[in-house]
Scaffold this motif. Structure first.
Motif, PDB file in Angstrom:
ATOM      1  N   PRO A  80       0.613  -0.962   0.034  1.00  0.00           N
ATOM      2  CA  PRO A  80       0.058  -0.018   0.100  1.00  0.00           C
ATOM      3  C   PRO A  80       0.842   1.419   0.196  1.00  0.00           C
ATOM      4  O   PRO A  80       0.877   2.311  -0.022  1.00  0.00           O
ATOM      5  N   ILE A  81       1.921   1.573   0.369  1.00  0.00           N
ATOM      6  CA  ILE A  81       2.520   2.436   0.295  1.00  0.00           C
ATOM      7  C   ILE A  81       3.423   2.688  -0.905  1.00  0.00           C
ATOM      8  O   ILE A  81       4.283   1.085  -1.179  1.00  0.00           O
ATOM      9  N   GLU A  82       4.942   3.728  -0.414  1.00  0.00           N
ATOM     10  CA  GLU A  82       6.261   3.621  -1.574  1.00  0.00           C
ATOM     11  C   GLU A  82       7.227   3.146  -0.710  1.00  0.00           C
ATOM     12  O   GLU A  82       7.549   4.269   0.338  1.00  0.00           O
ATOM     13  N   ILE A  83       8.256   2.553  -0.612  1.00  0.00           N
ATOM     14  CA  ILE A  83       9.346   2.946   0.600  1.00  0.00           C
ATOM     15  C   ILE A  83      10.664   3.727  -0.365  1.00  0.00           C
ATOM     16  O   ILE A  83      11.089   3.138  -1.504  1.00  0.00           O
ATOM     17  N   PRO A  84      11.372   4.810  -0.056  1.00  0.00           N
ATOM     18  CA  PRO A  84      12.063   5.562  -1.728  1.00  0.00           C
ATOM     19  C   PRO A  84      13.133   4.597  -0.921  1.00  0.00           C
ATOM     20  O   PRO A  84      13.869   4.071  -0.697  1.00  0.00           O
ATOM     21  N   ILE A 135      18.128   0.776   0.255  1.00  0.00           N
ATOM     22  CA  ILE A 135      19.403   0.699   0.310  1.00  0.00           C
ATOM     23  C   ILE A 135      19.973   0.368   1.506  1.00  0.00           C
ATOM     24  O   ILE A 135      20.945  -0.230   1.889  1.00  0.00           O
ATOM     25  N   LYS A 136      19.812   1.711   2.289  1.00  0.00           N
ATOM     26  CA  LYS A 136      19.725   1.987   3.563  1.00  0.00           C
ATOM     27  C   LYS A 136      19.865   0.991   4.047  1.00  0.00           C
ATOM     28  O   LYS A 136      20.892   0.074   4.978  1.00  0.00           O
ATOM     29  N   GLY A 137      18.544   0.627   4.263  1.00  0.00           N
ATOM     30  CA  GLY A 137      17.823  -1.198   5.258  1.00  0.00           C
ATOM     31  C   GLY A 137      19.147  -1.794   4.869  1.00  0.00           C
ATOM     32  O   GLY A 137      19.660  -3.019   5.372  1.00  0.00           O
ATOM     33  N   TYR A 138      19.340  -2.261   3.698  1.00  0.00           N
ATOM     34  CA  TYR A 138      19.848  -3.113   3.123  1.00  0.00           C
ATOM     35  C   TYR A 138      20.808  -3.499   3.413  1.00  0.00           C
ATOM     36  O   TYR A 138      21.868  -4.629   4.164  1.00  0.00           O
ATOM     37  N   PHE A 166      22.614   0.004  14.521  1.00  0.00           N
ATOM     38  CA  PHE A 166      23.333   0.359  13.330  1.00  0.00           C
ATOM     39  C   PHE A 166      22.194   1.183  12.173  1.00  0.00           C
ATOM     40  O   PHE A 166      23.017   2.479  11.680  1.00  0.00           O
ATOM     41  N   TRP A 167      21.275   1.135  12.314  1.00  0.00           N
ATOM     42  CA  TRP A 167      20.670   1.417  11.408  1.00  0.00           C
ATOM     43  C   TRP A 167      20.480   3.445  12.090  1.00  0.00           C
ATOM     44  O   TRP A 167      20.350   4.691  11.062  1.00  0.00           O
ATOM     45  N   TRP A 223      20.873  -2.568  -7.217  1.00  0.00           N
ATOM     46  CA  TRP A 223      22.220  -3.182  -6.216  1.00  0.00           C
ATOM     47  C   TRP A 223      22.614  -4.557  -7.852  1.00  0.00           C
ATOM     48  O   TRP A 223      22.090  -4.712  -8.477  1.00  0.00           O
ATOM     49  N   ASP A 224      23.860  -4.978  -7.519  1.00  0.00           N
ATOM     50  CA  ASP A 224      24.371  -5.762  -8.283  1.00  0.00           C
ATOM     51  C   ASP A 224      25.320  -6.279  -7.221  1.00  0.00           C
ATOM     52  O   ASP A 224      25.876  -6.335  -6.860  1.00  0.00           O
TER      53      ASP A 224
END
Ligand SMILES: Cc1ncc(C[n+]2csc(CCOP(=O)(O)OP(=O)(O)O)c2C)c(N)n1
Length: 371
Positions: free
Chosen positions: A29-33, A38-41, A100-101, A308-309
């Motif tokens: 239902p939402i968009e995550i920027p 990427i920061k989460g990963y 860390f976050w 990501w790659d």
């Protein structure tokens, strides 16, 4: 879809949006920027890498103890991502990802794991009992469940003071068998305190499987008994975790009262380095959960969307490993807390009987330098 407790069978569905192959449901239902994803990963990678290194150091006898959040990284990292830095956090020991976050330096975390003189809490706790006043993270404490009423009280205080913030308290499903779970949830419910109770249902409380811990359908239906909103979701799904925590935060700030969350996950590691899980569960059972790995799932999503790659992966792993190695080397050369620190921080001035005890103790540690 989420259901509220069904009075006939008390069955809650588990909300999930990200499949193991990294496909996101069109119903999300939402968009995550992208930068959050990427920061989460990257933060989950840091969390996993440091956990692994700490377990190894414990096995080598360099540190005394370690606990891992292997396989549960999305619970801490995605929830922290969905909150505001001013929100108060009350973690259990498996939530180092929140640190860390919020930007806690790897070096500071490793000093803590070594319990040395640079440890913010001066080695007065076991490893994995992190915290940071600066980051609004209340230090972990060993007795299970005690932080639940603390978070409820903190949330109520913020409500009284009109602060636009919430308190989140993390705990395992085992903690829900403690009286503090009842006291905290009931108090927060009655006072409509803006508290998020984040239960990580990872299947085990040390060696006790969840099915021997309660006869209810997990934890989420218990929200009904307290008259509060509850949600159950896939805790290995970064998207679901983020969305539900964001939603819970909004509901708290709208004055609807606390929210109980049940994140379904699986404890891939032993309980701690003092545990041998092979005595109570099979390798096949653990293997079965590997495909649900929260890091792998988010990586597959990011790769599908060209965010990501493999090259970025290798670069990031190298950077994290180098910083961790450097931090470990520094921690190894850092002295333990001084003897004097045992007597400090309780009284403004050390009372004479304690001063006398300190002096007597010093005779046994003549080389100890007050820091
Ligand atoms: C009040 C209390 N009782 C028992 C213990 C011993 N103990 C430490 S961790 C733990 C299991 C907690 O399980 P859970 O809450 O499910 O969290 P998990 O370790 O699975 O993340 C127990 C029983 C304790 N620390 N505190």
């Amino acid at each position: 879809m989420i259901m509220t407790a069904n009075k006939h069978n008390n069955h809650f569905e588990t909300l999930s949006y990200l499949s193991p192959d990294g496909t996101l449901s069109p119903h999300f239902p939402i968009e995550i920027p992208d930068d959050i994803l990427i920061k989460g990963y990257k933060t989950m990678i840091i969390t996993r890498h440091i956990d692994e290194r700490m377990i190894t150091l414990q096995r080598q006898g360099t540190i005394s103890f370690a606990m891992s959040s292997l396989g549960e990284e999305a619970c801490s990292v995605a929830s922290a991502a969905a909150l505001d830095p001013a929100d108060w956090m009350y973690p259990q020991y498996r939530e180092c990802g929140i640190m860390f976050w919020r930007g806690f330096p790897i070096q500071d975390y490793i000093h803590h794991m070594f319990c040395n003189e640079k440890d913010l809490i001066k080695g007065r706790q076991m490893p994995n009992h992190f915290g940071s006043r600066e980051l609004n993270v209340v230090q972990v404490s060993s007795p299970i469940g005690t932080k639940i009423p603390h978070a409820a009280g903190c949330a109520y205080a913020m409500k009284i003071q009109g602060e636009p913030t919430v308190a989140i308290c993390y705990f395992g499903e085992g903690a829900t068998s403690e009286g503090d779970f009842h006291a905290g949830l009931n108090f927060a419910a009655v006072r409509k305190a803006p508290a998020i109770f984040f239960c990580r249902n990872n299947g085990f409380a040390i060696s006790t499987p969840a099915k021997e811990q309660f006869s209810s359908d997990g934890i989420a239906p218990k929200g009904e008994g307290y008259g509060i909103q509850a949600y159950r979701f896939d805790g290995n799904d970064f998207f679901a975790t983020y969305e539900i925590v964001q939603r819970a935060r909004r509901e708290c700030l709208e004055g609807k009262g606390p929210v109980l969350l049940e994140a379904m996950t699986y404890r891939m590691s032993g309980h701690s380095t003092s545990d041998d899980p092979s005595s109570y569960r099979s390798d096949e059972e653990v293997e079965k959960h590997k495909e649900q790995c929260p890091i792998l799932r988010l990586r597959r999503y990011l790769e599908k969307h060209d965010l990501w790659d493999e090259e970025r992966e290798q670069e990031w792993l190298k950077q994290v490993a180098e910083e961790t190695t450097q931090a470990i080397n520094t921690a190894k050369q850092t002295a333990p807390p001084s003897l004097k620190s045992l007597f400090e921080d309780v009284y403004f001035d050390i009372p004479p009987p304690l001063q006398q005890q300190y002096e007597e103790l010093q005779r046994f540690f003549p080389e100890d330098e007050p820091s």
